[in-house]
Design a protein around this motif. Structure first.
Motif, PDB file in Angstrom:
ATOM      1  N   ASP A 220       0.915  -1.462   0.528  1.00 15.55           N
ATOM      2  CA  ASP A 220      -0.118   0.241   0.197  1.00 15.55           C
ATOM      3  C   ASP A 220       0.833   1.344  -0.181  1.00 15.55           C
ATOM      4  O   ASP A 220       0.829   2.280  -0.496  1.00 15.55           O
ATOM      5  N   PHE A 221       2.069   1.083   0.441  1.00 18.59           N
ATOM      6  CA  PHE A 221       3.053   2.698   1.090  1.00 18.59           C
ATOM      7  C   PHE A 221       3.209   2.708  -0.091  1.00 18.59           C
ATOM      8  O   PHE A 221       3.639   3.968  -1.100  1.00 18.59           O
ATOM      9  N   HIS A 222       4.040   2.170  -1.618  1.00 16.79           N
ATOM     10  CA  HIS A 222       4.240   1.823  -2.666  1.00 16.79           C
ATOM     11  C   HIS A 222       3.813   1.455  -3.244  1.00 16.79           C
ATOM     12  O   HIS A 222       4.155   2.293  -4.828  1.00 16.79           O
ATOM     13  N   LYS A 223       2.726   1.040  -3.122  1.00 15.20           N
ATOM     14  CA  LYS A 223       1.400   1.033  -4.956  1.00 15.20           C
ATOM     15  C   LYS A 223       2.199   0.680  -5.722  1.00 15.20           C
ATOM     16  O   LYS A 223       2.210   0.769  -7.265  1.00 15.20           O
ATOM     17  N   TYR A 224       3.309  -0.877  -5.421  1.00 13.95           N
ATOM     18  CA  TYR A 224       2.999  -1.516  -7.031  1.00 13.95           C
ATOM     19  C   TYR A 224       2.185  -1.911  -7.083  1.00 13.95           C
ATOM     20  O   TYR A 224       1.006  -2.474  -6.623  1.00 13.95           O
ATOM     21  N   SER A 225       2.434  -1.952  -9.192  1.00 14.21           N
ATOM     22  CA  SER A 225       1.241  -2.553  -9.223  1.00 14.21           C
ATOM     23  C   SER A 225       0.969  -4.086  -9.584  1.00 14.21           C
ATOM     24  O   SER A 225       0.137  -4.721 -10.047  1.00 14.21           O
ATOM     25  N   HIS A 226       2.043  -4.323  -9.348  1.00 19.52           N
ATOM     26  CA  HIS A 226       1.473  -6.382  -8.822  1.00 19.52           C
ATOM     27  C   HIS A 226       2.514  -6.781  -7.960  1.00 19.52           C
ATOM     28  O   HIS A 226       3.684  -6.001  -7.678  1.00 19.52           O
ATOM     29  N   VAL A 227       2.294  -8.216  -7.611  1.00 18.42           N
ATOM     30  CA  VAL A 227       3.274  -8.362  -6.237  1.00 18.42           C
ATOM     31  C   VAL A 227       3.545  -9.590  -6.365  1.00 18.42           C
ATOM     32  O   VAL A 227       2.313 -10.530  -6.585  1.00 18.42           O
ATOM     33  N   CYS A 228       5.250 -10.505  -6.740  1.00 15.28           N
ATOM     34  CA  CYS A 228       5.191 -11.909  -7.265  1.00 15.28           C
ATOM     35  C   CYS A 228       5.737 -12.387  -5.858  1.00 15.28           C
ATOM     36  O   CYS A 228       6.632 -11.834  -5.764  1.00 15.28           O
ATOM     37  N   LEU A 229       5.227 -13.462  -5.272  1.00 11.56           N
ATOM     38  CA  LEU A 229       5.954 -14.730  -4.214  1.00 11.56           C
ATOM     39  C   LEU A 229       7.233 -15.554  -5.159  1.00 11.56           C
ATOM     40  O   LEU A 229       6.319 -15.973  -6.056  1.00 11.56           O
ATOM     41  N   VAL A 230       7.805 -15.507  -4.591  1.00 13.48           N
ATOM     42  CA  VAL A 230       8.453 -16.699  -5.202  1.00 13.48           C
ATOM     43  C   VAL A 230       9.689 -17.541  -4.639  1.00 13.48           C
ATOM     44  O   VAL A 230       9.518 -17.859  -3.256  1.00 13.48           O
ATOM     45  N   LYS A 231       9.184 -18.992  -4.761  1.00 11.13           N
ATOM     46  CA  LYS A 231       9.517 -20.187  -4.307  1.00 11.13           C
ATOM     47  C   LYS A 231      10.292 -21.226  -4.515  1.00 11.13           C
ATOM     48  O   LYS A 231      10.902 -20.671  -6.114  1.00 11.13           O
ATOM     49  N   THR A 232      11.087 -21.680  -3.678  1.00 13.62           N
ATOM     50  CA  THR A 232      11.874 -22.530  -4.378  1.00 13.62           C
ATOM     51  C   THR A 232      11.964 -23.617  -4.320  1.00 13.62           C
ATOM     52  O   THR A 232      10.776 -24.051  -4.551  1.00 13.62           O
ATOM     53  N   PRO A 233      12.411 -24.455  -5.431  1.00 12.44           N
ATOM     54  CA  PRO A 233      11.805 -25.594  -6.251  1.00 12.44           C
ATOM     55  C   PRO A 233      11.827 -26.872  -4.637  1.00 12.44           C
ATOM     56  O   PRO A 233      10.716 -27.120  -5.048  1.00 12.44           O
ATOM     57  N   GLU A 234      12.570 -26.992  -3.280  1.00 11.56           N
ATOM     58  CA  GLU A 234      12.411 -28.059  -2.782  1.00 11.56           C
ATOM     59  C   GLU A 234      10.842 -27.813  -2.133  1.00 11.56           C
ATOM     60  O   GLU A 234       9.719 -27.874  -1.999  1.00 11.56           O
ATOM     61  N   ILE A 235      10.136 -26.047  -1.938  1.00 11.97           N
ATOM     62  CA  ILE A 235       9.163 -25.573  -1.594  1.00 11.97           C
ATOM     63  C   ILE A 235       7.632 -26.628  -2.960  1.00 11.97           C
ATOM     64  O   ILE A 235       6.845 -26.390  -2.458  1.00 11.97           O
ATOM     65  N   SER A 236       8.074 -25.916  -4.024  1.00 16.59           N
ATOM     66  CA  SER A 236       7.482 -26.292  -5.153  1.00 16.59           C
ATOM     67  C   SER A 236       7.107 -27.620  -4.582  1.00 16.59           C
ATOM     68  O   SER A 236       5.610 -28.168  -5.602  1.00 16.59           O
ATOM     69  N   THR A 237       7.547 -27.679  -5.067  1.00 17.03           N
ATOM     70  CA  THR A 237       7.733 -29.541  -5.303  1.00 17.03           C
ATOM     71  C   THR A 237       7.388 -30.790  -3.786  1.00 17.03           C
ATOM     72  O   THR A 237       7.174 -32.161  -3.772  1.00 17.03           O
ATOM     73  N   ASN A 238       8.065 -30.495  -2.732  1.00 14.93           N
ATOM     74  CA  ASN A 238       8.111 -31.073  -1.665  1.00 14.93           C
ATOM     75  C   ASN A 238       6.406 -31.010  -1.159  1.00 14.93           C
ATOM     76  O   ASN A 238       5.664 -30.402  -0.921  1.00 14.93           O
ATOM     77  N   SER A 239       6.172 -32.168  -0.759  1.00 11.50           N
ATOM     78  CA  SER A 239       5.578 -32.905   0.195  1.00 11.50           C
ATOM     79  C   SER A 239       4.729 -32.388   1.762  1.00 11.50           C
ATOM     80  O   SER A 239       4.056 -33.110   2.857  1.00 11.50           O
TER      81      SER A 239
END
Length: 660
Positions: A42-61
């Protein structure tokens, strides 16, 4: 693809990742991080936000993977309720950034133009969010934080113990990373920046802001210490939905102008009064002049150091047979860090180097030798009339002579004149002397009066121009434009080797400018010079015209009345220093230069170093030199020689007649 379509894809992807994940209770820290992120966006009024995930988190159950995904889910929900209209959230994989850019995994969704199974999004206008908890996270961040991703906006969540590990990464001075870490409780966070002036210099970490969560009971933030690393005047303190943010202005360059430890190798070329070079015993040069003062001020403000040398080939920077020469070439090849000169900012040069903000405005003028009396030794007394006037005058005199000859033979009352008599009568009239041969009747007198009237009118115009010419000198050249130069085959236009003018004339769509380049090519580049001194000599000694920046022309030629500066100016252009392509120093130096420019110091330096020009049009009486009168004496001597020849011929003729 429309923005709404893109929003829909982002939503589908996030829910695809999180919708079927079993809900688990988030830790208090996870909740606080999500709230901090929401207020930060809200402070910077960014046009979009992207959350970055590591491969371990993306595939780990594992449980950790589910909790991490839960954290991303909560972040999405909070951002969806942000007061800033329009931010959209997506989830990207670390590998997308390691591949060299920011991509959104599309899973072959319909209606999206695909690049393989990914589509690019703009990472420079939004915010990338990454959690640094383990050395594995740091390993992946090191891989993706390079190249253009160092210019993206980042928010990193970590803890103070992790700062030592962050110093194993190179943080360019132009990076836009904010590091969030807890102070002494989960509700109090400090926001820091980390950067290096160069990769070889130490890391600089400074706290630039603070965020404190609202108390649930009162809805007000607790009191916290001021951010000591940043002056109060540069900060903005605002209350948001979840807490109080105390942050500086988004322009990070204000906070990084201290470049202590930075040493620049500088290449330069002499161009008075912008840059006058003084040789030093160690082979370097000291720059004085307008750019010398600017460089000194840059050093004082930023604490950088530099060592300058003359460009090896004397050129400014042009592409010849696929290779860059001059200062641009040295910067591109890494032989110099910065080119200090009033370099024209052109599209072609911008492909080889990056320029600082245009701090100088330049245009080009043409100089040529001013005509002198020595140029008109043979024409000083006939240049008062144009060629066609002299032709008409000769025809008129001939008609007068024929008319007078016919009149004397056809008239029954007038004495018959010979050809020589008619010539003497008309010549006497034209030179204002009259004739001793009397005209007794009206027809002859009318012809004689006509001849005298013509003489009066011609003499009035001729003598007035002759007198003014002798008093003021020869007229100015009739050359005013490049078109005039092209029409005169005797004249040649040249410029300094390696300047941007070669590019202008060579690539121009104007036939006039292309003709200039063709003429230079035909002469094997002979009109091009290496220095202003060489150009000065060529201008004075040859039918040569020289084009250069107006400042250099006025400084070099402005006080010498032997030359004439044409009134027309050409090619307005912005000028500045050049650095290596993608240099992280550019935003910092731009900030400093804009601050200097806004004070008016650059204009002051230009006035200080620019000498007053001479007014060569002021009327000055000068003694007439022998060269100016040489034509008269030559005509007199020729007339005397011809009369002697005729006298000898007449004497010989009379002797021959007397024998018979």
């Amino acid at each position: 693809m429309s923005r709404m379509g893109f929003y829909s894809i982002c939503l589908l992807l996030v829910f695809e990742e999180v919708f079927f994940v079993k809900s688990e209770v988030m830790s208090s820290r996870d909740v606080i991080e999500v709230k901090l992120l929401s207020d930060f966006v809200d402070f910077h009024k960014y046009s979009h936000v992207c959350l970055v995930k590591t491969p371990e988190i993306s595939t780990n159950s594992s449980n950790r993977g589910r909790i991490r995904t839960q954290w991303e889910t909560q972040m999405f929900r909070f951002l969806g309720g942000s007061s800033n209209a329009g931010p959209y959230t997506c989830v990207t994989d670390v590998l997308s950034l390691v591949d060299g850019g920011l991509f959104l995994k599309t899973r072959s969704l319909p209606g999206l133009e695909k690049e393989g199974d990914k589509a690019p999004i703009d990472g420079s206008q939004g915010l990338l969010v990454y959690r640094l908890e383990t050395e594995s996270d740091l390993k992946w961040f090191r891989k993706m934080f390079r190249g253009k991703t160092t210019g993206y906006h980042w928010l990193l969540f970590t803890h103070d113990d992790f700062f030592a590990l962050l110093k194993t990464i190179f943080w360019p001075i132009s990076n836009k990373v904010t590091v969030a870490s807890m102070v002494d409780s989960t509700t109090d966070w400090k926001l820091s920046e980390i950067y290096q002036v160069t990769e070889a210099l130490e890391h600089r970490v400074s706290q630039v802001g603070r965020w404190t969560a609202h108390h649930e009971s009162s809805g007000n933030p607790k009191t916290f210490k001021d951010t000591e690393d940043l002056p109060l005047k540069d900060r903005r303190k605002r209350s948001f939905r979840y807490g109080m943010l105390d942050l500086p202005d988004t322009d990070y360059t204000k906070r990084r102008i201290n470049l202590t430890g930075l040493h620049l190798r500088c290449t330069t070329v002499e161009q008075a009064p912008m840059a006058v070079l003084k040789n030093n015993p160690d082979g370097s040069v000291t720059i004085i002049g307008v750019l010398g003062d600017l460089l000194t001020t840059l050093r004082e403000v930023t604490n950088l150091t530099y060592r300058c040398h003359r460009v090896k080939d004397g050129g400014w920077g042009s592409k010849v047979k696929g290779r860059w020469n001059g200062m641009i070439g040295e910067v591109k090849r890494g032989e110099a860090d910065i080119a200090v000169a009033a370099l024209d900012i052109t599209p072609e040069r911008s492909t080889a180097a990056d320029f600082l903000v245009g701090m100088l405005y330049g245009r080009y003028r043409i100089v040529m030798r001013r005509p002198s009396s020595a140029d008109f030794v043979w024409t000083a007394y006939v240049m008062q009339f144009q060629k066609n006037v002299w032709i008409v005058l000769g025809i008129t005199v001939g008609i007068l002579m024929v008319s007078m000859l016919l009149m004397s033979h056809w008239s029954r009352t007038e004495v018959s004149f010979s050809v020589s008599d008619v010539f003497i009568i008309v010549a006497g009239c034209m030179f204002g002397q009259g004739s001793s041969i009397a005209m007794k009747y009206t027809s002859g007198r009318l012809l004689l009066l006509s001849c005298l009237l013509l003489q009066i009118l011609l003499m009035a115009h001729y003598t007035s121009d002759l007198i003014s010419g002798l008093a003021m000198g020869p007229p100015l050249p009739s050359v005013n434009t490049i078109d005039d130069i092209n029409r005169n085959k005797k004249l040649t236009l040249g410029w300094r080797k390696g300047s941007s003018l070669g590019e202008v004339f060579k690539t121009s769509v104007s036939p006039t400018y292309r003709k200039v380049w063709t003429k230079v090519e035909e002469t094997n580049m002979e009109p091009l010079t290496l220095s202003m001194d060489e150009a000065f000599s060529k201008v004075l000694e040859e039918p040569y015209l020289f084009i250069s920046s107006e400042v250099a022309i006025l400084y070099t030629f402005g006080q010498d009345c032997r030359v004439y500066i044409l009134p027309t100016s050409y090619f307005p252009v912005q000028q500045s220093f050049a650095l290596k392509k993608g240099s992280p120093l550019i935003p910092i130096l731009n900030k400093v230069i804009l601050d200097i420019w806004s004070t008016g110091m650059i204009d002051k330096w230009k006035t200080k170093w620019s000498p007053a020009t001479s007014d060569c049009n002021i009327l000055e009486t000068k003694p007439i030199v022998l060269k100016t009168l040489l034509t008269i004496f030559l005509v007199l001597a020729s007339a005397m020689a011809i009369s002697v020849v005729f006298m000898l011929v007449e004497r010989r003729f009379k002797k021959g007649v007397s024998k018979f």
